[in-house]
Design a protein around this motif. Structure first.
Motif, PDB file in Angstrom:
ATOM      1  N   TRP A 116     -58.891  17.236  -8.513  1.00 13.94           N
ATOM      2  CA  TRP A 116     -57.772  16.370  -8.839  1.00 13.94           C
ATOM      3  C   TRP A 116     -58.200  15.348  -9.884  1.00 13.94           C
ATOM      4  CZ3 TRP A 116     -53.126  17.669  -6.804  1.00 13.94           C
ATOM      5  CH2 TRP A 116     -53.156  18.598  -5.745  1.00 13.94           C
ATOM      6  N   GLY A 152     -59.960   8.611 -11.775  1.00 16.65           N
ATOM      7  CA  GLY A 152     -59.765   7.397 -12.559  1.00 16.65           C
ATOM      8  C   GLY A 152     -61.068   6.653 -12.726  1.00 16.65           C
ATOM      9  N   ARG A 181     -62.015   6.762  -7.935  1.00 22.50           N
ATOM     10  CA  ARG A 181     -60.599   6.795  -7.575  1.00 22.50           C
ATOM     11  C   ARG A 181     -60.047   8.173  -7.928  1.00 22.50           C
ATOM     12  NH1 ARG A 181     -58.144   1.278  -7.614  1.00 22.50           N
ATOM     13  NH2 ARG A 181     -59.857  -0.210  -7.847  1.00 22.50           N
ATOM     14  N   GLN A 204     -56.667  10.798  -7.807  1.00 27.00           N
ATOM     15  CA  GLN A 204     -55.219  10.924  -7.657  1.00 27.00           C
ATOM     16  C   GLN A 204     -54.917  12.261  -6.987  1.00 27.00           C
ATOM     17  OE1 GLN A 204     -53.100   8.470  -8.305  1.00 27.00           O
ATOM     18  NE2 GLN A 204     -54.847   7.206  -8.970  1.00 27.00           N
ATOM     19  N   TRP A 205     -54.596  12.193  -5.698  1.00 27.16           N
ATOM     20  CA  TRP A 205     -54.348  13.395  -4.899  1.00 27.16           C
ATOM     21  C   TRP A 205     -52.887  13.441  -4.476  1.00 27.16           C
ATOM     22  CZ3 TRP A 205     -54.009  13.522   0.827  1.00 27.16           C
ATOM     23  CH2 TRP A 205     -53.869  14.838   1.313  1.00 27.16           C
ATOM     24  N   GLU A 233     -53.493   7.647  -4.245  1.00 27.56           N
ATOM     25  CA  GLU A 233     -54.819   7.296  -4.744  1.00 27.56           C
ATOM     26  C   GLU A 233     -55.799   7.219  -3.571  1.00 27.56           C
ATOM     27  OE1 GLU A 233     -56.170   4.611  -8.266  1.00 27.56           O
ATOM     28  OE2 GLU A 233     -56.017   3.314  -6.485  1.00 27.56           O
ATOM     29  N   HIS A 280     -59.717   6.722  -2.408  1.00 27.19           N
ATOM     30  CA  HIS A 280     -60.986   6.147  -2.849  1.00 27.19           C
ATOM     31  C   HIS A 280     -62.122   6.974  -2.243  1.00 27.19           C
ATOM     32  CE1 HIS A 280     -59.508   2.328  -4.700  1.00 27.19           C
ATOM     33  NE2 HIS A 280     -58.434   2.723  -4.034  1.00 27.19           N
ATOM     34  N   ALA A 326     -55.296   1.510   1.278  1.00 29.58           N
ATOM     35  CA  ALA A 326     -55.617   2.727   0.531  1.00 29.58           C
ATOM     36  C   ALA A 326     -56.450   3.684   1.382  1.00 29.58           C
ATOM     37  CB  ALA A 326     -56.381   2.380  -0.738  1.00 29.58           C
TER      38      ALA A 326
END
Length: 270
Positions: A119, A122, A143, A145-146, A150, A152, A184
Motif C-alpha cells: 500500500w 507516506g 505511515r 495508507q490502507w 492511515e 502507523h 490511529a
C-alpha cells in the motif's frame, strides 16, 4: 531451491472479507547470509522468494543491510551474486514500496529495519532507542495508507538485555504518545528478544495488545531458533486492530534462510 508457501490457518486461507483484513509478516533475515567461515552462504535470493510467498500487505524486516563491503566482495562473483541494491529494495516484491533506516554501523557496513508495503506509504521516520553504546537500536516508523485508513507501522528490534528491552518498550510508548494520533491504528512488529516473556505489561501500558491465537489455543507461536523453535521472540503488537489469524511457516527451506522463522498475522480493524 523449492520453497513451500506458508501454511496458514483455515481462517487465513479464506478471501479477505471485502478487503478488510491486513496481512502482516515480521521476519529477522539475519543480514541475508548464513553460516561461518568457508561455509558462509548467501541467502538473500531465497529470502526474496520467501517474502514474495507471504503475500502480505506489510512485511516488517529486521537485520537488513543497505551495504556491506566484506560480504559484497565475498559473494560478488558467486552464481547469483551480492545484490547491487540495498536489501530492502531488492527484497520488495513487484509493486511494493520499501522503507529503510539504519540502526547500527559496523566496520564493513551497517544494518537496520525495513518495511515493505503493498500500500502507499507516506512519511518515514527513525527514532533511536539505543540503551548503551554496545547496541545500536532504533524504531522505523512508516505511515501506510490502507484502504482509506492511515496505519502507523513501526518496525522494532530490541536489545539483548532485559533491562534495556524494558526501557526501550517505555521509550516506544513515549514515542507513540508524541508522534502518533491517539485514535490511529498502530502495528508494532519485530524481534523483541524477550526470552522470558516479560515485556507484555510494558506494551500494555503503552496501549498495545499482543497479537495471539484465540483463547484456549496453544502457547504463543515460537520462532527461534528456526531449526528447533523454543522461544517467541518475533511478535506483532497492535492498537485499534485485533488478530484474526496467526501462523508460523515451517520446513527445511525456512530453516535454511535465517536463524528466525517468520511470523504471519491477519488483522482487522477493532
Amino acid at each position: 531451491m523449492t520453497l513451500p508457501r506458508p501454511t496458514p490457518t483455515l481462517e487465513a486461507t479464506r478471501p479477505a472479507a471485502e478487503g478488510a483484513r491486513l496481512r502482516v509478516a515480521t521476519y529477522n533475515i539475519h543480514k541475508g547470509v548464513r553460516g561461518l567461515g568457508p561455509r558462509k552462504r548467501l541467502e538473500i535470493h531465497n529470502l526474496g522468494l520467501g517474502i514474495e510467498a507471504f503475500d502480505a500487505d506489510l512485511v516488517f524486516l529486521q537485520e537488513v543491510r543497505l551495504f556491506h563491503h566484506g560480504d559484497a566482495r565475498r559473494f560478488d562473483h558467486t552464481w547469483f551474486g551480492w545484490p547491487e541494491q540495498g536489501q530492502a529494495e531488492f527484497l520488495a516484491p513487484e509493486g511494493y514500496e520499501a522503507a529503510y533506516r539504519t540502526n547500527a554501523v559496523t566496520r564493513d557496513g551497517e544494518h537496520g529495519n525495513a518495511l515493505l508495503s503493498r500500500w502507499p506509504i507516506g512519511d518515514i521516520g527513525h527514532h533511536d532507542v539505543s540503551d548503551h553504546r554496545f547496541e545500536q537500536r532504533g524504531l522505523l516508523h512508516v505511515r501506510v495508507q490502507w484502504r482509506g485508513v492511515e496505519v502507523h507501522a513501526i518496525v522494532a528490534h530490541f536489545g539483548l538485555i532485559h533491562a534495556s528491552r524494558l526501557r526501550q518498550a517505555q521509550r516506544l510508548g513515549a514515542y507513540l504518545r508524541e508522534a502518533v494520533p491517539p485514535q490511529a491504528p498502530v502495528v508494532v512488529a519485530g524481534d523483541f528478544n524477550d526470552w522470558g516473556e516479560r515485556l507484555d505489561p510494558a506494551f500494555a501500558h503503552a496501549g498495545l495488545v499482543r497479537a495471539c491465537r484465540p483463547e484456549g489455543a496453544p502457547r504463543a507461536p515460537r520462532t527461534f531458533p528456526s531449526r528447533m523453535p523454543l522461544f517467541s521472540l518475533d511478535r506483532v503488537y497492535t492498537r485499534g486492530l485485533h488478530c484474526h489469524a496467526i501462523t508460523v511457516p515451517r520446513g527445511p527451506a525456512w530453516v535454511r534462510m535465517s536463524d528466525h522463522l517468520p511470523l504471519l498475522v491477519e488483522l482487522e480493524l477493532a
